[in-house]
Every structure is written in C-alpha cells, then in structure tokens.
Write an enzyme that holds these catalytic residues in place. Structure first.
Site, mmCIF file in Angstrom:
data_model
loop_
_atom_site.group_PDB
_atom_site.id
_atom_site.type_symbol
_atom_site.label_atom_id
_atom_site.label_comp_id
_atom_site.label_asym_id
_atom_site.label_seq_id
_atom_site.Cartn_x
_atom_site.Cartn_y
_atom_site.Cartn_z
ATOM 1 N N ARG A 183 -12.128 -18.772 14.967
ATOM 2 C CA ARG A 183 -11.424 -19.846 15.632
ATOM 3 C C ARG A 183 -11.243 -19.545 17.258
ATOM 4 O O ARG A 183 -11.204 -20.143 17.986
ATOM 5 C CB ARG A 183 -10.064 -20.270 15.035
ATOM 6 C CG ARG A 183 -10.165 -20.907 14.039
ATOM 7 C CD ARG A 183 -8.735 -21.556 13.402
ATOM 8 N NE ARG A 183 -8.728 -22.178 12.315
ATOM 9 C CZ ARG A 183 -7.754 -21.886 11.329
ATOM 10 N NH1 ARG A 183 -6.776 -21.129 11.528
ATOM 11 N NH2 ARG A 183 -8.027 -22.659 10.204
ATOM 12 N N CYS B 15 -3.362 -25.427 9.991
ATOM 13 C CA CYS B 15 -2.379 -26.484 9.673
ATOM 14 C C CYS B 15 -1.220 -26.557 10.291
ATOM 15 O O CYS B 15 -0.644 -27.672 10.685
ATOM 16 C CB CYS B 15 -2.190 -26.764 8.092
ATOM 17 S SG CYS B 15 -1.925 -25.266 7.235
ATOM 18 N N GLY C 183 -0.364 -25.351 1.165
ATOM 19 C CA GLY C 183 -0.976 -24.566 2.495
ATOM 20 C C GLY C 183 -1.593 -23.535 1.959
ATOM 21 O O GLY C 183 -2.436 -22.888 2.851
ATOM 22 N N GLU D 273 -0.080 -16.081 9.602
ATOM 23 C CA GLU D 273 0.109 -17.626 10.260
ATOM 24 C C GLU D 273 0.785 -17.295 11.684
ATOM 25 O O GLU D 273 0.334 -18.246 12.433
ATOM 26 C CB GLU D 273 1.026 -18.112 9.129
ATOM 27 C CG GLU D 273 1.103 -19.552 9.359
ATOM 28 C CD GLU D 273 0.032 -20.273 8.580
ATOM 29 O OE1 GLU D 273 -0.788 -19.765 7.978
ATOM 30 O OE2 GLU D 273 -0.029 -21.596 8.281
ATOM 31 N N HIS E 278 4.073 -29.902 6.498
ATOM 32 C CA HIS E 278 4.828 -28.822 6.978
ATOM 33 C C HIS E 278 5.867 -29.176 8.213
ATOM 34 O O HIS E 278 5.408 -30.006 8.898
ATOM 35 C CB HIS E 278 3.671 -27.888 7.770
ATOM 36 C CG HIS E 278 2.759 -27.013 6.898
ATOM 37 N ND1 HIS E 278 3.187 -26.773 5.521
ATOM 38 C CD2 HIS E 278 1.477 -26.311 7.566
ATOM 39 C CE1 HIS E 278 1.925 -26.037 5.016
ATOM 40 N NE2 HIS E 278 1.194 -25.854 6.030
HETATM 41 N N1 LIG Z 1 -4.375 -25.645 2.154
HETATM 42 C C1 LIG Z 1 -4.233 -25.964 3.385
HETATM 43 O O1 LIG Z 1 -3.374 -26.664 3.698
HETATM 44 C C2 LIG Z 1 -5.114 -25.480 4.511
HETATM 45 C C3 LIG Z 1 -4.699 -25.819 5.838
HETATM 46 C C4 LIG Z 1 -5.715 -25.445 6.831
HETATM 47 C C5 LIG Z 1 -6.742 -24.591 6.590
HETATM 48 N N2 LIG Z 1 -7.037 -24.280 5.295
HETATM 49 C C6 LIG Z 1 -8.029 -23.190 5.046
HETATM 50 O O2 LIG Z 1 -9.180 -23.921 4.382
HETATM 51 C C7 LIG Z 1 -9.724 -22.850 3.454
HETATM 52 C C8 LIG Z 1 -9.600 -23.369 2.107
HETATM 53 O O3 LIG Z 1 -8.399 -23.515 1.710
HETATM 54 P P1 LIG Z 1 -7.968 -24.037 0.327
HETATM 55 O O4 LIG Z 1 -6.421 -24.161 0.397
HETATM 56 O O5 LIG Z 1 -8.562 -25.367 0.053
HETATM 57 O O6 LIG Z 1 -8.329 -22.914 -0.718
HETATM 58 P P2 LIG Z 1 -8.384 -22.784 -2.397
HETATM 59 O O7 LIG Z 1 -7.651 -24.076 -3.003
HETATM 60 O O8 LIG Z 1 -8.165 -21.553 -2.585
HETATM 61 O O9 LIG Z 1 -10.219 -23.422 -2.465
HETATM 62 C C9 LIG Z 1 -11.372 -22.321 -1.950
HETATM 63 C C10 LIG Z 1 -12.472 -22.963 -2.148
HETATM 64 O O10 LIG Z 1 -13.481 -22.101 -1.901
HETATM 65 C C11 LIG Z 1 -14.482 -21.540 -3.133
HETATM 66 N N3 LIG Z 1 -14.951 -20.374 -2.862
HETATM 67 C C12 LIG Z 1 -13.948 -19.131 -3.071
HETATM 68 N N4 LIG Z 1 -14.716 -18.024 -3.137
HETATM 69 C C13 LIG Z 1 -15.709 -18.392 -2.880
HETATM 70 C C14 LIG Z 1 -17.017 -17.358 -2.579
HETATM 71 N N5 LIG Z 1 -16.877 -16.064 -2.629
HETATM 72 N N6 LIG Z 1 -18.214 -18.204 -2.193
HETATM 73 C C15 LIG Z 1 -18.172 -19.322 -2.385
HETATM 74 N N7 LIG Z 1 -17.162 -20.330 -2.630
HETATM 75 C C16 LIG Z 1 -16.064 -19.757 -2.738
HETATM 76 C C17 LIG Z 1 -13.496 -22.220 -4.211
HETATM 77 O O11 LIG Z 1 -14.439 -22.384 -5.257
HETATM 78 P P3 LIG Z 1 -14.203 -22.118 -6.660
HETATM 79 O O12 LIG Z 1 -13.183 -23.409 -7.329
HETATM 80 O O13 LIG Z 1 -15.369 -21.905 -7.569
HETATM 81 O O14 LIG Z 1 -13.259 -20.788 -6.967
HETATM 82 C C18 LIG Z 1 -12.949 -23.305 -3.697
HETATM 83 O O15 LIG Z 1 -13.996 -24.505 -3.775
HETATM 84 C C19 LIG Z 1 -9.087 -21.640 3.741
HETATM 85 O O16 LIG Z 1 -10.056 -20.841 4.738
HETATM 86 C C20 LIG Z 1 -7.748 -22.013 4.444
HETATM 87 O O17 LIG Z 1 -7.262 -21.034 5.033
HETATM 88 C C21 LIG Z 1 -6.114 -24.547 4.357
#
Ligand SMILES: NC(=O)c1ccc[n+]([C@@H]2O[C@H](COP(=O)([O-])OP(=O)(O)OC[C@H]3O[C@@H](n4cnc5c(N)ncnc54)[C@H](OP(=O)(O)O)[C@@H]3O)[C@@H](O)[C@H]2O)c1
Length: 345
Positions: free
Chosen positions: A111, A150, A181, A203, A243
């Site tokens: 970023r 976020c 989050g 964060e 948030h």
């Molecule tokens: N949650 C929020 O509010 C938020 C806000 C802003 C940014 N983010 C960012 O967005 C990203 C995703 O966050 P999330 O909250 O959605 O995470 P999450 O719920 O843990 O989901 C992670 C995703 O990535 C896949 N994955 C994990 N390890 C992998 C690998 N080695 N190779 C390929 N795919 C893989 C997982 O697949 P499986 O299901 O097969 O494990 C799942 O589809 C992060 O970088 C986070 O920092 C999140």
C-alpha cells in the site's frame, strides 16, 4: 461492455462481501474464484461458510474454487479483486500483474509502495494515474491498485473535508473496531466476549501512514505525503461489523464545530455505481453514530459522523463505517469501477 472478473480469497470475510456486491453488478460479471489449497476443487458453496446477510448467489454457488495462481484464471478476465491475507498477496499479486492482470486489492502489502496508487475514489481519484509510472517502472502489462485499511477508510473522508478548507496539522484517533475486521479466524469468542483488546497488530502504523498518502498530492510523477502528523490507538471490541473512531483534528485555520459539520455535510459521492449519493451522513444526536444502528448508512458505503465539539486547536468528532463494505469489499469494487471509467481495463 461487461468486464469478466476474478476474486482471489473469495471464501473469506471480505471475499464473501465481494461476491455479494458483484452478483449482480452493472459493469462486472464473476468468472473465477480462488482460495487456499484446502478449498481448491470444491464448489464455492461447500468451500465458503457463507455468513453474509443475503442468500449465496445461485450462479456462484456451483462454481469450482480454483488455485490462487495466474495460470488457473481464464485469459479473458479483465479485472482481479484480491482479498488475500497480506503475506499471500505480497507473493501472488505481483505474479498476476506480471501475467497481465489488473488487480484491485484489499490486502495491506504494497500500500505504501511509491508506485502503487492507494485510492478512495471520492477523496483522491487523481492518484490513479500513478499506474502509468508503475507500468513504466515495473514493465507489467497488468497493474496493482490498493484500497486502504478499513480503519483508515473510516476517518479519511471526514478528514479530507476538513483538510480542504482548514488545513489539518495534527490528527489523533482512537478506534473501537469490530471483530469481522480480523477475518473469520481472527479473534476467538473466548478472547473477545466481555472484553476489549487494546492492540491490533500493525493497525496503528497503517492508519498513520496511509492517511498521509491518501491526503497527499500527486504531481504526475509521485505522491507527496500530506505533512499532517497522525497518531492512532486501535482497540478491538465485541461488535460484529462497523468501526467506530474518536478523532481529534487540529487545523492551521480557525475552525468551529459548526464549520466542521458544514464541511462534512456538503460532501457528495461521485459518478461511479457504488459511490453513495451522500458520502458523509452527519448525526446531530451526541450519542450517534453507533455501530449497530448506523453501520449500514448508504447501504454500507457511507461514513457516519457526529459528536462535534471544539477543542483548543481544532475539533473533536466521532466517525463510523462498515468495515467489510466501505472499509474493504465495497472499497475494492469502487476502485474497480474507477479503473473501468478511466480506461485502465
Ligand atoms: N475483514 C475486514 O474488515 C478487512 C478490511 C480491510 C482489509 N482487509 C484485508 O483483506 C484481506 C482478507 O481479509 P479477510 O478478513 O477476508 O480474511 P479471511 O476471512 O481470513 O479470508 C482469507 C481468504 O484468503 C484465502 N487464503 C488464505 N490463505 C491462502 C493461501 N495461502 N493461498 C490462497 N488463498 C488463501 C482463504 O481461503 P480458504 O477459505 O481456503 O482458507 C480466504 O478465502 C486481508 O489482507 C485483510 O487484511 C480485511
């Protein structure tokens, strides 16, 4: 023309929101979904533990989950949305860009790279042309564009409104962040019920640096960071989504609480399908916004503000946004729409 899109990390908390926003979408059509090796080969409905508050789209439910690898994504995919863990994104996103794909990413890797645009379209859409510099420097046929963290997205639209008129000098922020989050496996119930956790790894630093890039100026070659000083303190609390942030903003120009409110009240969305009519909703009640009541303002794509009062050198206010909508999936989709409008797809 409809753009065929792929979603990396499609089974996660943000990935599921992406599916919800992309099916249907006026410009995009889902063509490929990827996740970790544990999910590859399964149908999407079996691989994703669907937790979004609308039914899983029928035409997506039966799609096979592919490997997160450029070779497994069809060549006619014109845009990739990435919601991978940052460590995975750091490795894989450049491979997709090198293979010619344009990637709109949520993950925190890259970023702050000097040639990677970090965008909130209503705030700094002009930074998108940093992609020309990126293509020259990296020799990619594809491109990489990021949306911020976020918690950063929640405070920057209100700060942008203040900076435009009153010139921000110092910003202090303390957050109360929802459990979604951290992703689905992020915080266990034993850790967070009846509790608050005064630390979210990395964060604070993201809020401090990303906000200065977003409010920086782009001269066609590079982004000069905004000179304001930003300090953040981040806390996890047991809300599900949304948030809430307490912000203290000092300005060079004299400002009153009414001035700050008026500056934010006048901010509208922009001409992109996912941009809300009203970017910032101002609440007069001193105890609003609240996560449970206000996180869905403007269908989750708005920022809610309230509690304005004057301080010695500026104003204090509270702001709130839906972290997986405006703060993540919605932010990425909006950036994809910007890329489409500016002819980058
Ligand atoms: N949650 C929020 O509010 C938020 C806000 C802003 C940014 N983010 C960012 O967005 C990203 C995703 O966050 P999330 O909250 O959605 O995470 P999450 O719920 O843990 O989901 C992670 C995703 O990535 C896949 N994955 C994990 N390890 C992998 C690998 N080695 N190779 C390929 N795919 C893989 C997982 O697949 P499986 O299901 O097969 O494990 C799942 O589809 C992060 O970088 C986070 O920092 C999140």
């Amino acid at each position: 023309m409809t753009v065929r899109v792929g979603v990396l990390g499609a089974t996660g908390a943000v990935g599921q929101r992406l599916i919800q926003l992309l099916d249907p979408h006026p410009e995009f059509e889902i063509a490929a979904l990827t996740a970790s090796d544990a999910s590859v080969g399964e149908t999407y409905k079996d691989a994703a533990k669907w937790r979004v508050n609308s039914p899983i789209p029928e035409d997506v439910a039966g799609l096979e989950v592919r490997a997160t690898d450029p070779d497994s994504v069809p060549d006619d995919v014109g845009l990739i949305f990435s919601s991978l863990p940052s460590s995975v994104g750091a490795e894989v996103e450049p491979e997709f860009c090198e293979a010619g794909y344009t990637v709109s990413s949520n993950s925190s890797n890259a970023r702050m790279d000097e040639d990677v645009p970090l965008i909130i379209p209503e705030v700094n859409a002009d930074h998108v042309d940093l992609l020309e510099v990126q293509r020259d420097e990296r020799g990619w046929d594809g491109a990489l564009l990021k949306n911020p963290n976020c918690s950063t997205i929640t405070m920057v639209p209100p700060l942008a409104a203040l900076d435009r008129e009153f010139d921000l000098t110092d910003v202090r922020v303390s957050t109360l962040q929802a459990v979604s989050g951290a992703g689905y496996s992020g915080v266990t119930s034993m850790e967070i019920i009846d509790n608050a956790i005064p630390h979210i790894g990395g964060e604070e630093q993201k809020m401090e640096s990303e906000s200065r890039k977003l409010l920086g100026s782009f001269d066609g070659a590079e982004v000069q960071l905004n000179e304001m000083d930003v300090a953040a303190s981040c806390n996890r609390i047991p809300t599900l989504d949304g948030h809430l942030e307490n912000v203290w903003a000092d300005t060079a120009e004299d400002i009153s609480a009414a001035d700050a409110e008026a500056a934010m009240e006048s901010v509208t969305g922009i001409d992109l399908p996912s941009s809300p009519e009203k970017l910032i909703t101002v609440f007069e009640e001193p105890d609003r916004p609240q996560p449970r009541l206000d996180r869905n303002v403007e269908d989750g794509m708005g920022v809610a503000v309230g509690g304005f009062r004057e301080t010695t050198d500026g104003v204090q206010f509270n702001c709130l946004a839906h972290n997986t909508m405006r703060g993540a999936a919605g932010a990425s989709v909006l950036n994809g729409e910007l890329l489409n409008k500016r002819g980058y797809l």
